[in-house]
Scaffold this active site. Structure first.
Site, PDB file in Angstrom:
ATOM      1  N   CYS A   1       2.868   0.638  -3.900  1.00 56.98           N
ATOM      2  CA  CYS A   1       3.428   0.527  -5.246  1.00 56.98           C
ATOM      3  C   CYS A   1       4.244   1.754  -5.687  1.00 56.98           C
ATOM      4  O   CYS A   1       5.383   1.918  -5.287  1.00 56.98           O
ATOM      5  CB  CYS A   1       2.303   0.220  -6.225  1.00 56.98           C
ATOM      6  SG  CYS A   1       2.846  -0.574  -7.770  1.00 56.98           S
TER       7      CYS A   1
ATOM      8  N   LYS B   1      -3.259   5.892  -1.116  1.00 52.41           N
ATOM      9  CA  LYS B   1      -2.062   6.012  -1.949  1.00 52.41           C
ATOM     10  C   LYS B   1      -1.815   7.470  -2.337  1.00 52.41           C
ATOM     11  O   LYS B   1      -2.660   8.126  -2.930  1.00 52.41           O
ATOM     12  CB  LYS B   1      -2.233   5.152  -3.200  1.00 52.41           C
ATOM     13  CG  LYS B   1      -1.000   5.043  -4.095  1.00 52.41           C
ATOM     14  CD  LYS B   1      -1.295   4.098  -5.265  1.00 52.41           C
ATOM     15  CE  LYS B   1      -0.095   3.905  -6.173  1.00 52.41           C
ATOM     16  NZ  LYS B   1      -0.423   2.996  -7.302  1.00 52.41           N
TER      17      LYS B   1
ATOM     18  N   GLU C   1      -1.328  -5.100  -3.600  1.00 51.98           N
ATOM     19  CA  GLU C   1      -2.140  -3.932  -3.957  1.00 51.98           C
ATOM     20  C   GLU C   1      -3.385  -4.391  -4.718  1.00 51.98           C
ATOM     21  O   GLU C   1      -3.323  -5.294  -5.540  1.00 51.98           O
ATOM     22  CB  GLU C   1      -1.317  -2.992  -4.842  1.00 51.98           C
ATOM     23  CG  GLU C   1      -2.076  -1.778  -5.353  1.00 51.98           C
ATOM     24  CD  GLU C   1      -1.261  -0.944  -6.342  1.00 51.98           C
ATOM     25  OE1 GLU C   1      -1.579   0.237  -6.499  1.00 51.98           O
ATOM     26  OE2 GLU C   1      -0.310  -1.489  -6.956  1.00 51.98           O
TER      27      GLU C   1
END
Length: 256
Positions: A140, A106, A40
């Site tokens: 994540c 995300k 990431e």
């Protein structure tokens, strides 16, 4: 599918140096691979200063990813800070060898670090079709939200890139394995190592897990490139034998 996981320390908010670091690691591969996975925010570290580092989809890091994908005849995936229409995104790019790009913004922004104050959340679940594999892209903190990633599309690989700190490593290991078991899917997680500018330590634990929750690559703590093979036919046979996905609940997610 032959897959390379690149676990590395990161230069803080220094895209040029990070590109050099990852280019050297990619060029160290002594055999051809189909997919190369970076962490990431691989070009900057997990920064809450997007205005200082953001790039466009025509920026240097995107162009570098396209050039590396073409040179290596391999797809390359990782997330970086993208600015678009005056909004900042933690955007996971999947760059095909052809130069085509698909991306996932995300969805679950890390409120504990204030990510939601600087970045805009994505509104789409993204499944990429590549070499007859259906790959679900995740970043994540998304790992903590199983409903969003429930395997209703019959994807084959669930792919997480992260800057996940050492203090919560047990959650990272446990949840990656849970996602594999509950979705009867391969799971690959690629994390960074090293100390960031906020003094958060990262020990990696990049890993690969099969569709039954067994390690293909156990959690790793060194800076290195890890190459492994994913066998789609073995997964399909397991899904025939253990048809658990047929019994899943039906639901709809509001992504507005």
């Amino acid at each position: 599918m032959k897959t390379a996981l690149i676990q590395s320390d990161l230069y803080w908010e220094n895209a040029s140096e990070n590109r050099k670091r990852f280019e050297a690691k990619i060029n160290s591969l002594d055999s051809e691979v189909n997919l190369i996975v970076l962490p990431e925010m691989f070009s900057t570290g997990f920064t809450m200063n997007p205005s200082a580092v953001a790039e466009t989809m025509q920026g240097e890091t995107v162009l570098w990813m396209k050039a590396m994908a073409k040179a290596k005849s391999s797809a390359i995936v990782g997330s970086l800070v993208i600015v678009e229409n005056e909004k900042y995104y933690n955007r996971m790019l999947f760059v095909f060898p052809s130069g085509e790009i698909q991306f996932y913004d995300k969805r679950h922004l890390f409120t504990l670090a204030g990510e939601d104050e600087f970045y805009t959340a994505g509104t789409q679940k993204v499944i990429v079709d590549y070499l007859d594999w259906k790959i679900c892209l995740q970043v994540c903190y998304d790992l903590r939200f199983p409903v969003f990633v429930r395997n209703v599309e019959n994807y084959d690989l669930l792919l997480y890139v992260a800057n996940w700190p050492k203090v919560r490593t047990n959650a990272w290991d446990t949840l990656l394995k849970a996602r594999a078991i509950e979705n009867l899917s391969y799971v690959v997680g690629v994390n960074r190592i090293g100390l960031d500018a906020n003094n958060f330590e990262h020990i990696g634990h990049s890993q690969a897990i099969d569709f039954l929750g067994n390690y293909i690559l156990e959690p790793q703590e060194t800076e290195d490139v890890f190459v492994l093979e994913l066998d789609k036919n073995a997964m399909l046979e397991a899904r025939k034998k253990f048809a658990f996905l047929n019994d899943k609940d039906s639901f709809k997610i509001n992504l507005d």
